[in-house]
Design a protein around this motif. Structure first.
Motif, PDB file in Angstrom:
ATOM      1  N   GLY A 125       0.772  -1.230   0.000  1.00 34.19           N
ATOM      2  CA  GLY A 125       0.000   0.000   0.000  1.00 34.19           C
ATOM      3  C   GLY A 125       0.801   1.276   0.000  1.00 34.19           C
ATOM      4  N   ALA A 126       0.057   2.359  -0.174  1.00 28.37           N
ATOM      5  CA  ALA A 126       0.617   3.709  -0.133  1.00 28.37           C
ATOM      6  C   ALA A 126       0.172   4.382   1.160  1.00 28.37           C
ATOM      7  CB  ALA A 126       0.132   4.504  -1.333  1.00 28.37           C
ATOM      8  N   ASP A 127       1.079   5.146   1.748  1.00 32.34           N
ATOM      9  CA  ASP A 127       0.813   5.881   2.978  1.00 32.34           C
ATOM     10  C   ASP A 127       0.951   7.371   2.706  1.00 32.34           C
ATOM     11  OD1 ASP A 127       0.906   3.305   3.977  1.00 32.34           O
ATOM     12  OD2 ASP A 127       2.728   3.581   5.127  1.00 32.34           O
ATOM     13  N   ALA A 128       0.041   8.168   3.256  1.00 33.30           N
ATOM     14  CA  ALA A 128       0.132   9.622   3.156  1.00 33.30           C
ATOM     15  C   ALA A 128      -0.356  10.206   4.470  1.00 33.30           C
ATOM     16  CB  ALA A 128      -0.721  10.137   2.007  1.00 33.30           C
ATOM     17  N   GLY A 129       0.289  11.290   4.909  1.00 34.76           N
ATOM     18  CA  GLY A 129      -0.121  11.859   6.175  1.00 34.76           C
ATOM     19  C   GLY A 129       0.446  13.226   6.452  1.00 34.76           C
ATOM     20  N   ILE A 130       0.171  13.676   7.682  1.00 25.77           N
ATOM     21  CA  ILE A 130       0.645  14.979   8.131  1.00 25.77           C
ATOM     22  C   ILE A 130       1.349  14.826   9.468  1.00 25.77           C
ATOM     23  CG2 ILE A 130      -1.059  16.360   6.891  1.00 25.77           C
ATOM     24  CD1 ILE A 130      -2.703  16.468   9.465  1.00 25.77           C
ATOM     25  N   PRO A 131       2.478  15.525   9.639  1.00 24.89           N
ATOM     26  CA  PRO A 131       3.180  15.494  10.913  1.00 24.89           C
ATOM     27  C   PRO A 131       2.431  16.321  11.958  1.00 24.89           C
ATOM     28  CG  PRO A 131       4.362  16.875   9.343  1.00 24.89           C
ATOM     29  CD  PRO A 131       3.187  16.286   8.626  1.00 24.89           C
ATOM     30  N   VAL A 132       2.552  15.923  13.211  1.00 24.27           N
ATOM     31  CA  VAL A 132       1.939  16.669  14.311  1.00 24.27           C
ATOM     32  C   VAL A 132       2.998  16.923  15.382  1.00 24.27           C
ATOM     33  CG1 VAL A 132      -0.407  15.829  13.899  1.00 24.27           C
ATOM     34  CG2 VAL A 132       1.096  14.538  15.392  1.00 24.27           C
ATOM     35  N   GLY A 133       2.692  17.813  16.282  1.00 30.15           N
ATOM     36  CA  GLY A 133       3.627  18.148  17.354  1.00 30.15           C
ATOM     37  C   GLY A 133       4.812  18.936  16.832  1.00 30.15           C
ATOM     38  N   SER A 134       5.973  18.724  17.436  1.00 31.93           N
ATOM     39  CA  SER A 134       7.169  19.484  17.057  1.00 31.93           C
ATOM     40  C   SER A 134       7.616  19.191  15.631  1.00 31.93           C
ATOM     41  CB  SER A 134       8.308  19.194  18.041  1.00 31.93           C
ATOM     42  OG  SER A 134       8.649  17.825  18.007  1.00 31.93           O
ATOM     43  N   LEU A 135       7.295  18.045  15.106  1.00 33.49           N
ATOM     44  CA  LEU A 135       7.665  17.683  13.732  1.00 33.49           C
ATOM     45  C   LEU A 135       6.926  18.551  12.707  1.00 33.49           C
ATOM     46  CD1 LEU A 135       9.489  15.598  12.321  1.00 33.49           C
ATOM     47  CD2 LEU A 135       7.494  14.133  12.138  1.00 33.49           C
ATOM     48  N   ASN A 136       5.763  19.062  13.085  1.00 28.28           N
ATOM     49  CA  ASN A 136       4.944  19.879  12.203  1.00 28.28           C
ATOM     50  C   ASN A 136       5.630  21.190  11.822  1.00 28.28           C
ATOM     51  OD1 ASN A 136       2.655  20.689  10.757  1.00 28.28           O
ATOM     52  ND2 ASN A 136       1.769  21.662  12.547  1.00 28.28           N
ATOM     53  N   SER A 137       6.529  21.700  12.658  1.00 23.05           N
ATOM     54  CA  SER A 137       7.175  22.979  12.369  1.00 23.05           C
ATOM     55  C   SER A 137       8.233  22.871  11.264  1.00 23.05           C
ATOM     56  CB  SER A 137       7.797  23.559  13.637  1.00 23.05           C
ATOM     57  OG  SER A 137       8.813  22.695  14.106  1.00 23.05           O
ATOM     58  N   GLY A 138       8.784  21.701  11.036  1.00 26.29           N
ATOM     59  CA  GLY A 138       9.830  21.565  10.031  1.00 26.29           C
ATOM     60  C   GLY A 138       9.455  20.769   8.801  1.00 26.29           C
ATOM     61  N   TYR A 139       8.336  20.037   8.867  1.00 28.32           N
ATOM     62  CA  TYR A 139       7.950  19.163   7.763  1.00 28.32           C
ATOM     63  C   TYR A 139       6.477  19.368   7.441  1.00 28.32           C
ATOM     64  CZ  TYR A 139      12.453  17.162   8.780  1.00 28.32           C
ATOM     65  OH  TYR A 139      13.799  17.014   8.978  1.00 28.32           O
ATOM     66  N   ASP A 140       6.163  19.330   6.150  1.00 28.86           N
ATOM     67  CA  ASP A 140       4.800  19.629   5.703  1.00 28.86           C
ATOM     68  C   ASP A 140       3.910  18.406   5.579  1.00 28.86           C
ATOM     69  OD1 ASP A 140       5.308  22.330   5.554  1.00 28.86           O
ATOM     70  OD2 ASP A 140       5.816  22.281   3.423  1.00 28.86           O
ATOM     71  N   TRP A 141       4.416  17.325   4.999  1.00 32.44           N
ATOM     72  CA  TRP A 141       3.592  16.145   4.771  1.00 32.44           C
ATOM     73  C   TRP A 141       4.470  14.924   4.602  1.00 32.44           C
ATOM     74  CZ3 TRP A 141       3.307  14.146  -0.461  1.00 32.44           C
ATOM     75  CH2 TRP A 141       3.971  14.917  -1.396  1.00 32.44           C
ATOM     76  N   ILE A 142       3.827  13.756   4.577  1.00 33.20           N
ATOM     77  CA  ILE A 142       4.522  12.475   4.530  1.00 33.20           C
ATOM     78  C   ILE A 142       3.942  11.648   3.390  1.00 33.20           C
ATOM     79  CG2 ILE A 142       4.974  10.343   5.808  1.00 33.20           C
ATOM     80  CD1 ILE A 142       4.024  12.497   8.199  1.00 33.20           C
ATOM     81  N   LEU A 143       4.825  10.978   2.677  1.00 32.22           N
ATOM     82  CA  LEU A 143       4.404  10.059   1.630  1.00 32.22           C
ATOM     83  C   LEU A 143       5.294   8.831   1.725  1.00 32.22           C
ATOM     84  CD1 LEU A 143       2.458   9.773  -0.763  1.00 32.22           C
ATOM     85  CD2 LEU A 143       4.257  10.708  -2.209  1.00 32.22           C
ATOM     86  N   GLY A 144       4.703   7.664   1.580  1.00 35.03           N
ATOM     87  CA  GLY A 144       5.487   6.440   1.678  1.00 35.03           C
ATOM     88  C   GLY A 144       4.738   5.242   1.158  1.00 35.03           C
ATOM     89  N   GLY A 145       5.295   4.099   1.426  1.00 34.07           N
ATOM     90  CA  GLY A 145       4.686   2.840   1.031  1.00 34.07           C
ATOM     91  C   GLY A 145       5.043   1.769   2.031  1.00 34.07           C
ATOM     92  N   SER A 146       4.262   0.691   2.023  1.00 37.68           N
ATOM     93  CA  SER A 146       4.520  -0.383   2.980  1.00 37.68           C
ATOM     94  C   SER A 146       4.030  -1.724   2.439  1.00 37.68           C
ATOM     95  CB  SER A 146       3.845  -0.081   4.318  1.00 37.68           C
ATOM     96  OG  SER A 146       2.459   0.087   4.149  1.00 37.68           O
ATOM     97  N   VAL A 147       4.619  -2.771   2.985  1.00 36.74           N
ATOM     98  CA  VAL A 147       4.230  -4.145   2.705  1.00 36.74           C
ATOM     99  C   VAL A 147       3.909  -4.773   4.047  1.00 36.74           C
ATOM    100  CG1 VAL A 147       5.003  -6.372   1.810  1.00 36.74           C
ATOM    101  CG2 VAL A 147       5.738  -4.270   0.692  1.00 36.74           C
ATOM    102  N   GLN A 148       2.789  -5.498   4.112  1.00 36.91           N
ATOM    103  CA  GLN A 148       2.381  -6.101   5.385  1.00 36.91           C
ATOM    104  C   GLN A 148       1.925  -7.535   5.172  1.00 36.91           C
ATOM    105  OE1 GLN A 148       0.269  -3.733   8.276  1.00 36.91           O
ATOM    106  NE2 GLN A 148      -1.275  -5.334   8.518  1.00 36.91           N
ATOM    107  N   GLY A 149       2.252  -8.380   6.120  1.00 33.99           N
ATOM    108  CA  GLY A 149       1.764  -9.750   6.163  1.00 33.99           C
ATOM    109  C   GLY A 149       0.884  -9.943   7.381  1.00 33.99           C
ATOM    110  N   ASP A 150      -0.299 -10.527   7.194  1.00 37.76           N
ATOM    111  CA  ASP A 150      -1.222 -10.859   8.284  1.00 37.76           C
ATOM    112  C   ASP A 150      -1.276 -12.370   8.407  1.00 37.76           C
ATOM    113  OD1 ASP A 150      -1.719  -8.138   8.223  1.00 37.76           O
ATOM    114  OD2 ASP A 150      -3.746  -8.320   7.416  1.00 37.76           O
ATOM    115  N   PHE A 151      -0.982 -12.885   9.605  1.00 33.79           N
ATOM    116  CA  PHE A 151      -0.926 -14.322   9.848  1.00 33.79           C
ATOM    117  C   PHE A 151      -2.003 -14.691  10.854  1.00 33.79           C
ATOM    118  CE2 PHE A 151       3.182 -12.620   8.722  1.00 33.79           C
ATOM    119  CZ  PHE A 151       3.593 -13.480   7.713  1.00 33.79           C
ATOM    120  N   PRO A 152      -2.939 -15.587  10.491  1.00 30.99           N
ATOM    121  CA  PRO A 152      -4.070 -15.886  11.372  1.00 30.99           C
ATOM    122  C   PRO A 152      -3.650 -16.550  12.679  1.00 30.99           C
ATOM    123  CG  PRO A 152      -4.025 -17.410   9.516  1.00 30.99           C
ATOM    124  CD  PRO A 152      -2.948 -16.397   9.271  1.00 30.99           C
TER     125      PRO A 152
END
Length: 188
Positions: A41-68
């Motif tokens: 999947g694709a990840d998108a977001g916004i920083p909060v707290g002290s990180l918000n003052s230096g960074y505007d937004w986040i973009l990334g990707g991830s792979v996940q495995g779900d094991f029953p």
């Protein structure tokens, strides 16, 4: 641009909330596949707290495995990916690059709706560029989401999470953000 990104994320959060309420009202008896499920999947977001003052937004990707662990109710998860925090006007001009590696549990209290908690380590790949003195830190991420069946054993996994990385610098703060993950999931 920073405000338009935040407004877009807020609209997406409200839309996602309506998807979750729809998922909760469905019949618990419907199965969402047994066995191991993988998602990309694709990840998108916004920083909060002290990180918000230096960074505007986040973009990334991830792979996940779900094991029953308990069929259709409880899964153990393993997740890894890449997150790029785009620098803003108040930063040193360097993006922040993280590779989180997490494990956790995903519980389905209602059909297709899940809550998930993961913890692990986040690796900072550009430590020298941003002046950090550590290249790894503890990370945890609670998440809620929904699986939307696209036919057969294929799904759209839509989730919203809060993620927190501990300090990469003795003088810095934690790296906290809210993100949306939209992933294609399939059962093996």
């Amino acid at each position: 641009m920073k405000n338009s990104i935040k407004i877009g994320v807020i609209i997406a959060l409200f839309s996602f909330t309506s998807l979750l309420s729809t998922a909760q009202s469905t019949n618990k008896a419907e199965s969402y596949g047994s066995g191991i499920r993988l998602s990309i999947g694709a990840d998108a977001g916004i920083p909060v707290g002290s990180l918000n003052s230096g960074y505007d937004w986040i973009l990334g990707g991830s792979v996940q495995g779900d094991f029953p662990v308990v069929k259709d109710e409880l899964y153990a998860t393993i997740n890894s990916g890449y997150n790029n925090f785009f620098s803003g006007n108040n930063s040193n001009g360097n993006d922040l690059h993280l590779i989180p590696v997490k494990a956790g549990l995903k519980y389905f209290p209602a059909n297709r709706f899940y809550i998930e908690g993961e913890a692990g380590v986040a690796f900072l790949t550009n430590k020298n560029n941003i002046g950090a003195n550590k290249s790894a830190a503890f990370v945890y991420a609670p998440q809620a989401g929904v699986l939307l069946n696209t036919g057969g054993k294929n799904y759209i996994d839509a989730g919203i999470r809060f993620e927190s990385n501990q300090k990469f610098d003795v003088y810095g703060g934690t790296s906290n953000f809210f993100a949306i993950r939209i992933a294609y999931a399939f059962n093996l």
